[in-house]
Design a protein around this motif. Structure first.
Motif, PDB file in Angstrom:
ATOM      1  N   ARG A  24      34.785  30.077  38.410  1.00  0.00           N
ATOM      2  CA  ARG A  24      33.841  31.160  38.626  1.00  0.00           C
ATOM      3  C   ARG A  24      34.523  32.388  39.224  1.00  0.00           C
ATOM      4  O   ARG A  24      34.097  33.507  39.020  1.00  0.00           O
ATOM      5  N   GLY A  25      35.603  32.145  40.036  1.00  0.00           N
ATOM      6  CA  GLY A  25      36.264  33.258  40.706  1.00  0.00           C
ATOM      7  C   GLY A  25      36.909  34.228  39.736  1.00  0.00           C
ATOM      8  O   GLY A  25      37.219  35.353  40.101  1.00  0.00           O
ATOM      9  N   ARG A  46      35.606  35.464  37.010  1.00  0.00           N
ATOM     10  CA  ARG A  46      34.688  36.255  36.192  1.00  0.00           C
ATOM     11  C   ARG A  46      34.727  37.732  36.587  1.00  0.00           C
ATOM     12  O   ARG A  46      35.174  38.100  37.681  1.00  0.00           O
ATOM     13  N   GLU A 101      30.675  39.269  47.279  1.00  0.00           N
ATOM     14  CA  GLU A 101      30.378  38.857  45.893  1.00  0.00           C
ATOM     15  C   GLU A 101      31.537  38.029  45.334  1.00  0.00           C
ATOM     16  O   GLU A 101      31.343  36.973  44.746  1.00  0.00           O
ATOM     17  N   THR A 116      31.727  34.690  47.164  1.00  0.00           N
ATOM     18  CA  THR A 116      30.635  33.797  46.791  1.00  0.00           C
ATOM     19  C   THR A 116      30.954  33.035  45.508  1.00  0.00           C
ATOM     20  O   THR A 116      30.558  31.887  45.335  1.00  0.00           O
ATOM     21  N   HIS A 117      31.684  33.703  44.651  1.00  0.00           N
ATOM     22  CA  HIS A 117      31.986  33.073  43.372  1.00  0.00           C
ATOM     23  C   HIS A 117      33.302  32.311  43.404  1.00  0.00           C
ATOM     24  O   HIS A 117      33.859  31.992  42.357  1.00  0.00           O
TER      25      HIS A 117
END
Lengths: 99, 864
Positions: free
Chosen positions: A2-3, A5, A47, A50-51
């Motif tokens: 996810r990091g 993206r 943000e 969080t990812h």
């Protein structure tokens, strides 16, 4: 991962605009503009965090964002004259994060 | 601290506490010493018993005033006007100790032609940049020289002088002087012009102190100074917590330099620290901008990219500070051990570099803005003790986590459920995401270690009993936190983690609790040789080649042998002895009790008088001797003069009659060319919030380089704002210790001062129809609190010209935890900073007062 993206452009644009306002307000040494810039860049950092921070790319982004925040802090709470050139450089670093 | 550092060379009290009893005049100002430093005050009482004049200059009439021979009331925040008036009085009446000041200060030095004082430059010194709100210091220099700042964290400012600036001009010759004092550019003439308008009449108009009382103080000081007599100043945070705090202390250093009151028995400036071991925490610092014992923290925006650049930029060429590379490299060896090599700059790159001001106030605002994510709170209670308490709570509410270590619940640890903003409904626990950790801490008697007191005296104390349950010492916590972090990051490949990996972290662990041995830490602080791990005897043995390690160079000598801990020593002088008590604990540096004690002898090395002898030159033995450890090279003869044809460096450039060895030319600085951010001389500016206009410099109300961070919730009051007509100040109480908690949670101490109160004068009480125990509401743009009135003649109204100004005062130590409670005074204050150290203002703001209660829930809860 996810990091890895892409970041939402809108959030980064807001952060860049806030830094621009702080730079534009240089003659008035407007702390409120810097405060807004800190809030916006911190939100971008949140943000990213969080990812996830597991990937090298995510960690690099966080490193860059922390560096940007360090330079904004230097403008907001300077030890001497505000280092405007460094603040402008930091803006450039943030713009590259967008890419 | 920068004030004493810039003026004399070291940021610390110049004398020992017990030396106060040798004073002939003690001026206590910015301190209620009898109530807040009662143990130290006994030496003042002893001095008075021996005939000394004791003077208390303070807005309130306190127990210190009651013990004093003279109480001079002044309006809070007007200290520089008062002290500047004394300087003028000494100069214009030729009451200064001419031989001393001419020989040992820079009073004869010639300043650059471009220098202008605020009288000639629209209320500011030359070099002021309105756009950045800062000063350039070129015009403040000695003519033809660039003087390095003795204040390490401020030397960096000289990067502004250009990339080739290396302070080599100081090795070319002595700074130019005019010993006749006739040159209009010499410090003496500048000083006279600068303080010309600080007349007794002007002092009275600005401070509210009757001119007659002011003159009694000035004359008592002058009368008790000179060859045969000496005087001392004692101050505490009543001087420091101002937007001009550093310059207030500077004004006292000028007076003492003029009067010959430095380095001699019963003379000096006693900086009374506000908390236990505050001196220790600045020595081995919790401060963001210094490495242990006054080495500057590297800065990413200066020429500090490599160790070589850092040392080149920061090392003065002349004076004792030329030894800085030895101290820095030895520190790196202590921290990084075998991982510190010449090839990797001794690990220099592991040290974080500053970019901006990371003192507490900016950090609080950065918490509010979301930049800061976590916080350790050890040994403090910021919701009560930090300014703008509501802003502090807003900041804490934005954190992801917070660790509080204390031995009882504090307002800070409970902010998420019990703070004012919760009571008012502005925050609620369900909307605060901060994860809280409250860890029990050992009390002082439950741990061993050292305390460094206000006079640089490092005293060991032993554990009395083990802390109960899971309570642990701070040393235990920090050690095991570091150990776990090292384990967590042991395999990291990130460059930023390499410092943690390289860090030496090996201390003897004792007992089941695995308590680190604090003597191991003190051995490391003292320093040792790398090759054979033998303790060094002092900092003169340290090297810059990586062969020695030392955790804090100023303390080196405290543990000179493997089993010799001098801070344990408890051998007082016998009655009638030299009164240095050299066998009692250990005073840095080198166990000196009186700093700059070379000045206790005249230029030829003879005591100024038999009555005031401290150290002197023994011609036969070829060394300095006397009642203290000489603060001077022990074998440097008084007649030594530098050979300027050889471009001398280091101590070779300091003459045998130059006592202030930390300064670049060995002279104390009446005029400070480098090291301060708000001017080379103290000037009277009003506090950042004042009910009156500045009579001295009408175009500038307050310090033009003060740090103001105005934002919603942190607004400032305009000058002479009629909404906030009164002066508000805060202070401590004898009965309530530290941030309040240690005394408020104990029934037998809480009952001594059971409730918060505000002190107001009978005149102000009459205006509002108030009597003692009536409720009042105090308000500023930051917030409102309610508190019961204590109507007392201790407070007085001040007559300033044709106007009456009321001052009110309140203890700041109350909160909602414990048995003794009250609203938090710091709700009323704004977050602001002085330009040198970013210290907040708590001693002089403006506020409003009205009878009655607050209407919101907080007031109702307190009423119940």
């Amino acid at each position: 991962m996810r990091g890895a993206r892409s970041l939402p452009n809108e959030r980064i644009e807001r952060a860049l605009a806030a830094i621009d306002r702080a730079i534009a307000a240089a003659p008035e040494r407007d702390g409120a503009s810097f405060s807004q810039a800190v809030q916006e860049v911190s939100a971008v950092r949140d943000e990213v965090a969080t990812h996830g921070r597991a990937t090298p790319e995510a960690r690099r982004r966080l490193d860059t964002l922390n560096a940007v925040l360090s330079m904004i802090l230097a403008g907001h709470f300077p030890l001497g004259a505000p280092p405007w050139d460094e603040v402008r450089k930091a803006r450039g670093w943030l713009a590259e994060v967008q890419l | 601290m920068p004030s004493l550092g810039a003026s004399y060379g070291r940021g610390s009290a110049t004398m020992s506490l017990w030396d106060l009893e040798s004073s002939d005049c003690v001026v206590i100002m910015g301190s209620n010493m009898a109530e807040n430093h009662p143990v130290a005050f006994r030496f003042v009482v002893e001095a008075q018993r021996r005939g000394a004049t004791v003077i208390h200059v303070d807005p309130r009439f306190t127990r210190t005033s009651a013990m004093a021979d003279i109480h001079a009331p002044i309006r809070a925040g007007s200290d520089i006007a008062f002290l500047g008036g004394i300087i003028r009085h000494l100069l214009e009446n030729d009451l200064w100790f001419r031989e001393y000041a001419l020989a040992y200060s820079n009073i004869a030095h010639i300043i650059e032609d471009g220098y202008l004082g605020p009288d000639d430059n629209d209320g500011v010194f030359s070099g002021f940049d309105e756009a950045t709100g800062t000063y350039e210091t070129e015009t403040w220099q000695y003519k033809g020289k660039v003087v390095p700042s003795v204040v390490g964290e401020h030397r960096v400012a000289h990067a502004e002088h250009g990339p080739d600036d290396d302070f080599e001009s100081m090795t070319e010759s002595r700074p130019p002087v005019d010993m006749t004092l006739a040159d209009p550019r010499c410090v003496y003439q500048i000083l006279r012009r600068h303080y010309a308008r600080y007349t007794p009449e002007m002092v009275e108009q600005i401070t509210g102190c009757p001119a007659e009382t002011f003159l009694r103080v000035a004359d008592a000081l002058a009368r008790n100074s000179g060859r045969e007599r000496t005087g001392a100043f004692c101050y505490a945070v009543g001087w420091t917590h101002h937007s001009v705090g550093v310059q207030i202390i500077r004004a006292a250093t000028i007076i003492q330099s003029l009067l010959g009151n430095v380095g001699r028995p019963g003379s000096g400036i006693m900086a009374l620290r506000g908390h236990v071991s505050i001196q220790g925490s600045t020595d081995i610092p919790t401060l963001y901008n210094m490495l242990p014992t006054y080495l500057p923290q590297p800065n990413a925006l200066n020429r500090h990219a490599t160790l070589a650049e850092y040392l080149h930029t920061e090392t003065p060429t002349t004076g004792w500070w030329a030894n800085m590379p030895k101290y820095m490299v030895s520190l790196l060896k202590a921290w990084y051990g075998e991982h510190a090599t010449a090839e990797n700059e001794f690990g220099y790159q592991h040290i974080p570099k500053l970019t901006g001001d990371l003192s507490y106030e900016p950090i609080t605002l950065s918490m509010v803005d979301g930049m800061v994510k976590g916080m350790f709170v050890l040994g403090q209670n910021p919701v009560v003790g930090a300014v703008n308490s509501d802003m502090v709570v807003r900041g804490l509410s934005k954190l992801k986590w917070m660790v509080v270590r204390d031995f009882a619940m504090t307002e800070t640890a409970n902010f998420w459920k019990d703070s004012r903003l919760i009571q008012r409904g502005e925050l609620s626990p369900d909307r605060i995401g901060t994860e809280m950790f409250f860890l029990p801490a050992a009390m002082p008697g439950e741990k061993d270690g050292t305390v460094t007191n206000t006079a640089r005296l490092v005293q060991w104390h032993d554990m009395v009993c083990e802390a109960p349950g899971e309570s642990r010492s701070d040393l235990w916590f920090i050690y095991h936190l570091g150990r776990r972090l090292k384990e967590l990051y042991a395999d990291s490949a990130e460059a930023r983690d390499s410092g943690l990996q390289a860090l030496t972290w090996s201390y003897t662990l004792r007992g089941e609790r695995q308590e680190p041995d604090p003597e191991d830490v003190l051995r490391e602080i003292n320093g040792y040789t790398i090759a054979d791990h033998v303790q060094v005897s002092g900092f003169t043995e340290l090297k810059d080649d990586g062969s020695t390690a030392c955790g804090a160079w100023c303390y080196s000598g405290i543990f000179p042998e493997a089993n010799t801990n001098l801070s344990r020593s408890r051998r007082p002088d016998r009655p009638g002895g030299p009164n240095s008590h050299a066998g009692w604990a250990y005073a840095w540096p080198s166990n000196r009790r009186t700093l700059y004690n070379r000045a206790s002898a005249d230029p030829e090395g003879r005591p100024w008088s038999e009555r005031k002898k401290k150290i002197w030159w023994d011609e036969a033995a070829g060394k300095w001797t006397g009642y203290d450890v000489p603060d001077f090279p022990v074998d440097k003869a008084p007649g030594y003069r530098p050979d300027w044809s050889t471009r001398p460096h280091g101590m070779d450039a300091i003459g045998g009659a130059d006592p202030f060895i930390m300064e670049a030319d060995g002279r104390c600085m009446i005029f400070v060319p480098s090291g301060l951010k708000d001017g080379p001389l103290p000037a009277h500016y009003e506090p950042v919030e004042s009910p009156v206009k500045n009579l001295m410099y009408r175009s500038r109300s307050y310090n033009p380089v003060a740090k103001l961070w105005t934002r919603p919730g942190n607004e400032m009051h305009p000058e002479a704002d009629p909404r906030f007509p009164h002066i508000f100040t805060t202070y401590r109480l004898t009965e309530i210790h530290c941030g309040g908690i240690p005394s408020r949670v104990m029934p037998h101490t809480a009952e001594l001062q059971p409730e918060g109160f505000v002190e107001i004068s009978p005149e102000l009480a009459a205006e509002h129809g108030l009597k003692s125990l009536d409720w009042t509401v105090l308000s500023t743009l930051r917030g409102e609190i309610e508190v019961k009135a204590m109507v007392t003649e201790r407070m007085r109204a001040f007559r300033l010209g044709d106007r009456t100004v009321h001052q009110i005062g309140m203890p700041w130590l109350y909160g909602h935890e414990g048995y003794a409670t009250g609203d938090i005074a710091n709700v009323l204050f704004a977050i602001s900073g002085d330009p040198n150290v970013s210290i907040h203002t708590t001693k002089a703001i403006t506020c409003n007062l009205r009878p009655g209660r607050l209407a919101h829930a907080g007031g109702e809860i307190l009423a119940q």
